[in-house]
Design a protein around this motif. Structure first.
Motif, PDB file in Angstrom:
ATOM      1  N   ALA A  66      16.868  45.538 114.676  1.00  0.00           N
ATOM      2  CA  ALA A  66      16.609  45.677 116.103  1.00  0.00           C
ATOM      3  C   ALA A  66      17.842  45.325 116.932  1.00  0.00           C
ATOM      4  O   ALA A  66      18.054  45.867 118.000  1.00  0.00           O
ATOM      5  N   THR A  67      18.655  44.408 116.428  1.00  0.00           N
ATOM      6  CA  THR A  67      19.836  43.965 117.161  1.00  0.00           C
ATOM      7  C   THR A  67      21.079  44.753 116.776  1.00  0.00           C
ATOM      8  O   THR A  67      21.905  45.071 117.632  1.00  0.00           O
ATOM      9  N   TRP A  68      21.238  45.058 115.500  1.00  0.00           N
ATOM     10  CA  TRP A  68      22.447  45.700 114.977  1.00  0.00           C
ATOM     11  C   TRP A  68      22.051  47.016 114.290  1.00  0.00           C
ATOM     12  O   TRP A  68      21.754  47.025 113.104  1.00  0.00           O
ATOM     13  N   PRO A  69      22.016  48.121 115.010  1.00  0.00           N
ATOM     14  CA  PRO A  69      21.537  49.380 114.434  1.00  0.00           C
ATOM     15  C   PRO A  69      22.432  49.981 113.351  1.00  0.00           C
ATOM     16  O   PRO A  69      21.946  50.640 112.449  1.00  0.00           O
ATOM     17  N   ALA A  70      23.730  49.766 113.400  1.00  0.00           N
ATOM     18  CA  ALA A  70      24.634  50.352 112.405  1.00  0.00           C
ATOM     19  C   ALA A  70      25.339  49.236 111.649  1.00  0.00           C
ATOM     20  O   ALA A  70      26.046  48.431 112.244  1.00  0.00           O
ATOM     21  N   VAL A  71      25.115  49.190 110.345  1.00  0.00           N
ATOM     22  CA  VAL A  71      25.681  48.122 109.528  1.00  0.00           C
ATOM     23  C   VAL A  71      26.300  48.732 108.276  1.00  0.00           C
ATOM     24  O   VAL A  71      25.606  49.389 107.499  1.00  0.00           O
ATOM     25  N   LEU A  84      26.768  43.156 103.463  1.00  0.00           N
ATOM     26  CA  LEU A  84      25.935  43.230 104.664  1.00  0.00           C
ATOM     27  C   LEU A  84      24.660  44.008 104.371  1.00  0.00           C
ATOM     28  O   LEU A  84      24.694  45.058 103.733  1.00  0.00           O
ATOM     29  N   ARG A  85      23.565  43.477 104.882  1.00  0.00           N
ATOM     30  CA  ARG A  85      22.272  44.150 104.783  1.00  0.00           C
ATOM     31  C   ARG A  85      21.652  44.167 106.162  1.00  0.00           C
ATOM     32  O   ARG A  85      21.937  43.331 106.997  1.00  0.00           O
ATOM     33  N   ARG A  94      14.877  38.690 115.333  1.00  0.00           N
ATOM     34  CA  ARG A  94      16.271  38.735 115.805  1.00  0.00           C
ATOM     35  C   ARG A  94      17.013  37.534 115.238  1.00  0.00           C
ATOM     36  O   ARG A  94      17.256  36.542 115.926  1.00  0.00           O
ATOM     37  N   THR A  95      17.349  37.668 113.951  1.00  0.00           N
ATOM     38  CA  THR A  95      18.054  36.611 113.249  1.00  0.00           C
ATOM     39  C   THR A  95      19.191  37.187 112.434  1.00  0.00           C
ATOM     40  O   THR A  95      19.269  38.398 112.226  1.00  0.00           O
ATOM     41  N   VAL A  96      20.053  36.299 111.982  1.00  0.00           N
ATOM     42  CA  VAL A  96      21.063  36.633 110.995  1.00  0.00           C
ATOM     43  C   VAL A  96      20.857  35.627 109.861  1.00  0.00           C
ATOM     44  O   VAL A  96      20.671  34.430 110.106  1.00  0.00           O
ATOM     45  N   VAL A  97      20.795  36.139 108.626  1.00  0.00           N
ATOM     46  CA  VAL A  97      20.582  35.295 107.453  1.00  0.00           C
ATOM     47  C   VAL A  97      21.893  35.244 106.686  1.00  0.00           C
ATOM     48  O   VAL A  97      22.446  36.286 106.314  1.00  0.00           O
TER      49      VAL A  97
END
Length: 138
Positions: A66-71, A84-85, A94-97
């Motif tokens: 939802a926050t980062w559409p292209a990874v 990166l996943r 809306r988190t980063v693990v």
């Protein structure tokens, strides 16, 4: 799977990061990160550089779709490959693990870059204090 090559980090302010105190207590959220833009390839190296050394070398990062559409599949940060996943869908928290092999896992609330300072500060304090649970509405 693509690989993104990261240029050396330009001089930049310290990442806007607030972490929970270190302890044995398990938490749903270990702190908060407030990036300056939605450009993950520009922001992630600064986040990783600002983490405590005790966390070790981060080898894998999972971000909210939802926050980062292209990874991309991987990024090179300080001569280390970081995998990166991306979690699928808008319902993802809306988190980063962050994962460090043999060291642990840390979940950080991501405060959207366009959030005002007045709104971001209480969120970051609450996340660092263990008063925030991950959810899609954050």
């Amino acid at each position: 799977m693509t690989t993104a090559v990261q240029a050396p980090l330009p001089s930049r302010p310290v990442p806007r990061l607030r972490l929970a105190p270190h302890g044995d207590l398990s938490r749903a959220i270990d702190g908060a990160w407030w990036p300056r833009s939605y450009d993950l390839l520009a922001e992630l190296p600064h986040l990783l550089a600002g983490l405590p050394r005790a966390w070790g070398q981060i080898t894998s990062v999972t971000v909210s779709g939802a926050t980062w559409p292209a990874v991309p599949g991987r990024i090179l940060v300080s001569n280390q490959v970081v995998r990166l996943r991306r979690t699928p869908g808008e319902a993802a928290p809306r988190t980063v693990v962050l994962l460090a092999a043999g060291r642990g896992r840390w979940d950080l609330l991501v405060v959207p870059p366009d959030t005002t300072e007045e709104a971001a500060e209480p969120l970051m304090s609450a996340a660092a204090g263990g008063q925030v649970r991950p959810g899609p509405s954050l």
